[in-house]
Design an enzyme around this catalytic site. Structure first.
Site, mmCIF file in Angstrom:
data_model
loop_
_atom_site.group_PDB
_atom_site.id
_atom_site.type_symbol
_atom_site.label_atom_id
_atom_site.label_comp_id
_atom_site.label_asym_id
_atom_site.label_seq_id
_atom_site.Cartn_x
_atom_site.Cartn_y
_atom_site.Cartn_z
ATOM 1 N N ASP A 1 -39.732 -5.830 -17.008
ATOM 2 C CA ASP A 1 -39.164 -5.561 -15.719
ATOM 3 C C ASP A 1 -37.602 -6.086 -16.220
ATOM 4 O OD1 ASP A 1 -38.471 -5.870 -12.948
ATOM 5 O OD2 ASP A 1 -38.524 -8.174 -13.111
ATOM 6 N N LEU A 2 -36.633 -5.682 -15.087
ATOM 7 C CA LEU A 2 -35.305 -5.878 -15.527
ATOM 8 C C LEU A 2 -34.830 -7.159 -14.711
ATOM 9 C CD1 LEU A 2 -32.565 -4.637 -16.831
ATOM 10 C CD2 LEU A 2 -32.006 -3.531 -14.668
ATOM 11 N N ASP A 3 -34.613 -7.201 -13.315
ATOM 12 C CA ASP A 3 -33.967 -8.245 -12.553
ATOM 13 C C ASP A 3 -35.004 -9.411 -12.661
ATOM 14 O OD1 ASP A 3 -31.396 -6.983 -11.219
ATOM 15 O OD2 ASP A 3 -33.302 -5.391 -11.117
ATOM 16 N N ASP B 1 -41.362 -10.731 -12.976
ATOM 17 C CA ASP B 1 -41.043 -11.805 -12.155
ATOM 18 C C ASP B 1 -41.605 -11.882 -10.868
ATOM 19 O OD1 ASP B 1 -38.885 -10.321 -11.684
ATOM 20 O OD2 ASP B 1 -38.352 -11.783 -10.701
HETATM 21 MG MG LIG Z 1 -38.113 -8.634 -11.318
#
Ligand SMILES: [Mg+2]
Length: 268
Positions: free
Chosen positions: A29-31, A207
């Site tokens: 995932d990124l953010d 997350d």
């Molecule tokens: Mg995220």
């Protein structure tokens, strides 16, 4: 058999031991996983150390590294540049495979455009709330206006809750309405059915609540699911505390894969 421990041990984090010979495919995932949140989504920064790790891992894993995100592909490319990875954008609504071919899911654009226009009007009356237009989706951000969380949820539910072919997703200070009926788990499964991911053990770190579909998919596939942050209610088997720990972990994995390839042991 030579054995390389790829993970940190003895920290508070609960991490699996992965060996170079496991032949992993890495999904990230990124953010909130690779980059810390910023008050405006355009302001996030990928640290040089993370960028380097992504590049090293991409090389060491034969290209089997992909970003699985709610963002669109263009934005991810801008954030990770010059690193250019396979990406599932907008939670799998669009997916760029390892050959650079982009796959799109079908969306009712007319319905979506109507809702975007209504959200634009509403956000003008509620300063600090941000409408993000994405291909096939629209996101309402209220990070700067936590007092409006309930109002935002109510509004999005009213407009998109029962709409056929659309899904409402709640993330951290954001609610997204997405067409195409796909999720991060399906995106990971699509990648793992193709080269160079096929036959590898999927490892996925994320997350947020939208990452739970991804965790479920890699659990089913016998892979490794890693939740970043407070892990109450997650189906992920392992955890890292925060973005900083993800950074350290990725560098560690890259280092060990390189050492394995060079035939040397890494001393810790
Ligand atoms: Mg995220």
């Amino acid at each position: 058999m030579r054995y390389h421990r790829l993970m940190l041990e003895g920290s508070q984090s609960k991490l699996p031991a992965i060996r170079a010979e496991d032949g992993i495919a890495l999904f990230l995932d990124l953010d909130g996983t690779l980059v810390d949140f910023a008050s405006h989504p355009d302001d996030v920064v990928l640290l040089e150390r993370t960028r380097k790790s992504l590049q090293r891992l991409h090389e060491r894993l034969g290209g089997a590294v992909a970003i699985i995100t709610g963002r669109d592909i263009e934005t991810v490319d801008r954030i990770t540049a010059p690193v250019h990875l396979p990406i599932a954008g907008v939670h799998g609504l669009m997916r760029r495979d390892a050959n650079g071919q982009v796959h799109h899911m079908a969306v009712d654009d007319e319905a979506l455009e109507r809702i975007r226009a209504q959200l634009d009007v509403w956000s003008k009356d509620h300063p600090g709330v941000l409408v993000e237009r994405k291909p096939g989706a629209v996101a309402l951000h209220y990070r700067k206006r936590p007092d409006l969380e309930d109002a935002c949820a109510h509004l999005m539910d009213e407009m998109g809750g029962g709409l056929e072919g659309f899904l409402l997703l709640r993330g951290k200070s954001v609610i997204e309405l997405r067409g195409g009926g796909t999720d991060k788990g399906q995106a990971i499964k699509a990648f793992i059915s193709e080269e160079p991911f096929a036959g590898r053990k999927p490892v996925f770190a994320g997350d947020d609540v939208t990452d739970e579909d991804g965790f479920r998919a890699v659990n089913e596939l016998g892979g490794v699911s890693i939740h970043v942050g407070e892990s109450a209610g997650t189906v992920a088997a392992y955890r890292l505390d925060d973005v900083d720990q993800v950074r350290g972990w990725l560098a560690d994995v890259a280092e060990h894969l390189e050492a394995a390839a060079a035939g040397t042991e890494v001393r810790r």
